[in-house]
Design an enzyme around this catalytic site. Sequence first.
Site, PDB file in Angstrom:
ATOM      1  N   GLU A   1      18.447  77.718  25.602  1.00 23.59           N
ATOM      2  CA  GLU A   1      18.441  78.474  24.535  1.00 23.59           C
ATOM      3  C   GLU A   1      17.031  78.718  24.092  1.00 23.59           C
ATOM      4  O   GLU A   1      16.247  77.388  23.658  1.00 23.59           O
ATOM      5  CB  GLU A   1      19.345  77.646  23.414  1.00 23.59           C
ATOM      6  CG  GLU A   1      19.685  78.638  22.279  1.00 23.59           C
ATOM      7  CD  GLU A   1      18.894  79.018  21.475  1.00 23.59           C
ATOM      8  OE1 GLU A   1      18.892  80.444  21.029  1.00 23.59           O
ATOM      9  OE2 GLU A   1      18.316  78.277  20.802  1.00 23.59           O
ATOM     10  N   HIS A   2      16.528  79.550  23.684  1.00 20.22           N
ATOM     11  CA  HIS A   2      15.233  79.894  23.534  1.00 20.22           C
ATOM     12  C   HIS A   2      14.584  79.565  22.196  1.00 20.22           C
ATOM     13  O   HIS A   2      13.220  79.464  22.023  1.00 20.22           O
ATOM     14  CB  HIS A   2      15.047  81.535  23.838  1.00 20.22           C
ATOM     15  CG  HIS A   2      13.399  81.771  24.106  1.00 20.22           C
ATOM     16  ND1 HIS A   2      12.515  81.059  23.710  1.00 20.22           N
ATOM     17  CD2 HIS A   2      13.249  82.962  24.661  1.00 20.22           C
ATOM     18  CE1 HIS A   2      11.233  81.783  24.245  1.00 20.22           C
ATOM     19  NE2 HIS A   2      11.646  82.957  24.741  1.00 20.22           N
ATOM     20  N   SER A   3      15.428  79.537  21.117  1.00 19.70           N
ATOM     21  CA  SER A   3      14.968  79.344  19.734  1.00 19.70           C
ATOM     22  C   SER A   3      13.969  78.134  19.473  1.00 19.70           C
ATOM     23  O   SER A   3      12.947  78.192  19.020  1.00 19.70           O
ATOM     24  CB  SER A   3      16.076  79.309  18.745  1.00 19.70           C
ATOM     25  OG  SER A   3      16.777  80.237  18.835  1.00 19.70           O
TER      26      SER A   3
END
Length: 681
Positions: free
Chosen positions: A398-400
């Site tokens: 997940e990039h966040s």
Amino acid sequence: GGWAVRLSRGLTEKEISRARVACTCPPSILLSFFLLMATTLSLHLSRASGRVSLRSVACPLLHRRHLASAASPSGQPKTFSNQSQIPRLPIPSLTATAERYKRTLLPALTTDEYASAATAVDEFVKEGGLGEVLQERLKQLDREEPNSWLETLWFNKAYLEYREPTLINVNWWTQFRDPDVGLLKQAPAPGHVSDFQLERAAGFVSGLLTFNHKINNELIPPESTRAGPLCMHQYKNQFGAYRLPEEPRDRIVVTWPATASHITVLFRDQLFRVQVLGATGERVPVKAIEGQLRQIVTDVNALPNLALQPPVGILTSEHRDTWARFRASLARDPGNVHSLEAIDTSLFVLCLDDYASADDMDIAHRNLFHGRNARNRWFDKSMQFIVESNGRGGVNGEHSPADAVIPCKIFDEFLTSEPAQDPAGANASITLPPPEHLHWTVDAATAEAIVVAEERARKVIENVDSVILHYGVFGSEFIKKVKVSPDSFMQMVYQLAYYRQHGRPTPTYESASSRAFKHGRTETVRSCSVESVRFTEAWEDKNVSPAQKLELFDKAVASHGEYMKAASTGQGVDRHLLGLRFQLRTDAERAQAGIFNDPSYWSSQHWRLSTSNTSPGDNHWGGFGAVYEDGYGVNYAIGKKRVRMSVSSYKNVKETDSAAFRKTIEGVMEELADVLEKRWK
């Protein structure tokens, strides 16, 4: 009493309960508890304000004993010892942003369109204009934010307010290189696991625990460039981090130090809470972790179908509002709360797949990109590691919480240490508690939602057109030999390939790291420039001499290098314009802001080419979904002898074709290399 109440702000009920218990403990235990809680920093986004807050409790004893020294026991500087030296992200001047921005518009607009856009820009930044008002508000925001004027804004606007599924749209994937002994030549039949799979997975887990220990104890050397130290903050945002679905905006929850002693393991959609450290954090041999994984396989295989839990993980692939509602519904049941908490607080997720993908690279990576209809996955966790039955491994992330360079450093460390060895001090006498099978109580609506989510995931996945190119003719050594920056070389390859494939230039996004600044993330390099367009047009023109073509290539490379330097030093245009736009407060101001109302503002950000450099790619390579439906997502890694890349697009758009674009890219690489080599012979 008083300190426990203050500390409880932002804590869970379980943590508050622990605090109350601690108040009745003997002094020695109470002190240990207090030191642990005082050093735990919870990074979260307040639902009320959306502001990033970093909460901690000062403890003089803790700081004197544990934080006074900027060096680790080995004598090397501690991981976060340079943080106080790192400057804040600057706010560029209005005039500098305006001039750079106008120049980036030239390649994409007609003469009349550019004249209109330039007038709007000049009106915005004129003395006494609206731009000056917004600039002052941005400066005030910078004074209020603890780390950066951009941090909260970027979290919210780039990630947390995005409501489409994170599957494909946000999450990235990485494939690990095969171990030196290779993968299993004969994978088990579908539905079965292999000893080699469990051995390699256990090695990954052990290596990750070692890296987490280093982060917790600041044993990772602080990174720097010739220009100065780099911000190490993102290393705190990997282990234990997760994205919590909420309406209208998600939250990122991060705890540092990440002191959990368990991970989450998925096998055949069954979720397990798995202890991988001793009761007080002791390390165990790799075989002990392997035994935990083997126990999961045994337990699931022994279950009758009726005892299998519903595949709740599929819901993490849904629209964020949909998942937020069903997660809230699940949380009404105490048993579900326990299961969710076990996943949320785990260090990371490990997915054991009972199948092996084909050896074809274009097929194999897709299991890491999205899995089979999003099954046996949990897409909210910062890192979920995936191991197939033949031993192939990789990650879906997940990039966040962090940008690619951070997890890449983590992967490099344990992949270069394969096969995994027992950690120092591993205690073979420790008996880990058996894996806990997490149970779910779902109502009819949730059960139906899982079915719908899988069908939606299937359609999204089937629309993805993703291919791989491992180009082994040359790499960075050759590119430097012909006196070109490897990154600029590849960006010009993509400019020429797109022009050749589609007959026009297009707005291009390349991410530049801004870790030279406190809590810095990225800035945009607009690689499609006046100079790159002149180069691509001339290169395809038979009437232009080779010498002229090379001269224009050199100018395009120089222009790209200048923009990269500006972006990396906080002087790009996209983040500044984003910050200014979100200082608008009234409809009247929004109507007055012609710079943002002009069509060019949005069309210049229609990134039909979205690119990311994760060099060198010796141990792993990866990719992501195209940002726009009519565009490409290109991840590339430039090694000394090769270039690895992925190209993604969407099948429902006839204009794009990933395989065709890959072929054009490969042809352009060979062509440019041939011409450049002849020039320097």
